[in-house]
Design a protein around this motif. Structure first.
Motif, PDB file in Angstrom:
ATOM      1  N   GLN A   1       0.826  -1.203   0.000  1.00 15.58           N
ATOM      2  CA  GLN A   1       0.000   0.000   0.000  1.00 15.58           C
ATOM      3  C   GLN A   1       0.864   1.258   0.000  1.00 15.58           C
ATOM      4  N   VAL A   2       1.985   1.211   0.698  1.00 18.50           N
ATOM      5  CA  VAL A   2       2.920   2.335   0.688  1.00 18.50           C
ATOM      6  C   VAL A   2       3.495   2.527  -0.715  1.00 18.50           C
ATOM      7  N   LEU A   3       3.852   1.407  -1.365  1.00 17.17           N
ATOM      8  CA  LEU A   3       4.379   1.481  -2.731  1.00 17.17           C
ATOM      9  C   LEU A   3       3.354   2.079  -3.692  1.00 17.17           C
ATOM     10  N   CYS A   4       2.102   1.688  -3.539  1.00 17.04           N
ATOM     11  CA  CYS A   4       1.048   2.218  -4.424  1.00 17.04           C
ATOM     12  C   CYS A   4       0.931   3.732  -4.294  1.00 17.04           C
ATOM     13  N   GLN A   5       1.076   4.235  -3.077  1.00 20.65           N
ATOM     14  CA  GLN A   5       1.035   5.691  -2.873  1.00 20.65           C
ATOM     15  C   GLN A   5       2.286   6.346  -3.462  1.00 20.65           C
ATOM     16  N   GLU A   6       3.428   5.728  -3.216  1.00 22.47           N
ATOM     17  CA  GLU A   6       4.697   6.292  -3.678  1.00 22.47           C
ATOM     18  C   GLU A   6       4.755   6.392  -5.193  1.00 22.47           C
ATOM     19  N   TYR A   7       4.218   5.365  -5.887  1.00 21.93           N
ATOM     20  CA  TYR A   7       4.297   5.323  -7.353  1.00 21.93           C
ATOM     21  C   TYR A   7       2.998   5.801  -8.021  1.00 21.93           C
ATOM     22  N   ASN A   8       2.094   6.329  -7.214  1.00 23.37           N
ATOM     23  CA  ASN A   8       0.830   6.842  -7.757  1.00 23.37           C
ATOM     24  C   ASN A   8       0.126   5.773  -8.590  1.00 23.37           C
ATOM     25  N   PHE A   9       0.052   4.578  -8.023  1.00 24.09           N
ATOM     26  CA  PHE A   9      -0.494   3.407  -8.720  1.00 24.09           C
ATOM     27  C   PHE A   9      -1.962   3.249  -8.337  1.00 24.09           C
ATOM     28  N   HIS A  10      -2.865   3.421  -9.312  1.00 25.07           N
ATOM     29  CA  HIS A  10      -4.294   3.466  -9.003  1.00 25.07           C
ATOM     30  C   HIS A  10      -5.124   2.421  -9.753  1.00 25.07           C
ATOM     31  N   ILE A  11      -4.495   1.402 -10.294  1.00 27.72           N
ATOM     32  CA  ILE A  11      -5.272   0.344 -10.936  1.00 27.72           C
ATOM     33  C   ILE A  11      -6.118  -0.355  -9.863  1.00 27.72           C
TER      34      ILE A  11
END
Length: 224
Positions: A62-72
């Motif tokens: 979840q931290v990685l998704c925020q860091e990389y702006n990953f919204h799939i």
């Protein structure tokens, strides 16, 4: 038919010789696992993606998704003791009919054509498993002997393996066996015939530093 994709990502990074689990290693500026999820989203943006992760990796993801702006869009499900149990946990979240693809999180180079072939074949025949030809000589061996085999009678098996949901859920009511090396072997154990379709050669499973080098090269060529 409704489409689902269960992405199994339970790696520990031992063969990768890295403390960071292999699915989180970066290739071309993005964690490997994000490339994999993107493959299915590009194939069909309405597909229901279920990501199976070890419990202790959920927060980091979840931290990685925020860091990389990953919204799939995707749902996170806790993994189990083995791959079999992880897939079972993912399947338990599906309540309706449809088709479900089971895919390794560290196979980021499956192409849309392979995914499409698998879904199309599974809709007609109940299941579809991608495979590719062997290009090197193979031999059978045990502790006392070895002998040449005809490679034309063998193939390499890939994922995604696609199944009608109710059929695979039925297969996963079985007790786990060590011979269940993939989902096709689980289905085959209840007497179902497995249908092979053409895979794609680039669809490698990335588990070692050498394969990471290959992945970097493949992505570099695609970004030119």
């Amino acid at each position: 038919m409704k489409k689902y994709a269960i992405i199994v990502a339970g790696g520990k990074g031992e063969r990768m010789q890295n403390k960071l689990p292999k699915q989180f290693l970066s290739i071309k500026g993005k964690p490997l696992l994000m490339h994999t999820l993107n493959r299915f989203y590009q194939f069909d943006s309405s597909i229901d993606i279920i990501l199976v992760l070890p419990v202790n990796q959920k927060e980091f993801w979840q931290v990685l998704c925020q860091e990389y702006n990953f919204h799939i869009p995707h749902h996170i499900v806790a993994g189990g003791e083995t791959r079999f149990h992880s897939v079972l946990n993912g399947l338990s979240t599906i309540t309706g009919d449809g088709l479900v693809a089971i895919h390794d999180g560290v196979r980021p180079f499956v192409d849309s054509e392979t995914i499409s072939r698998c879904f199309s074949e599974a809709q007609i025949k109940g299941n579809a498993v991608p495979s590719i030809e062997l290009f090197e000589s193979i031999r059978y061996f045990d502790r006392s002997k070895n002998k040449a085999l005809n490679r034309a009678n063998y193939c390499l098996i890939q994922t995604p393996q696609v199944f009608k949901v109710n059929l695979l859920q039925k297969a996963y009511t079985q007790t786990f066996k060590t011979t269940f090396t993939d989902d096709a072997s689980v289905l085959e154990a209840i007497g179902e015939k497995i249908n092979l379709v053409k895979g794609n050669k680039e669809n490698i499973k990335i588990t070692t530093p050498y394969e990471m080098e290959i992945a970097e090269s493949v992505l570099s060529k695609r970004m030119l």
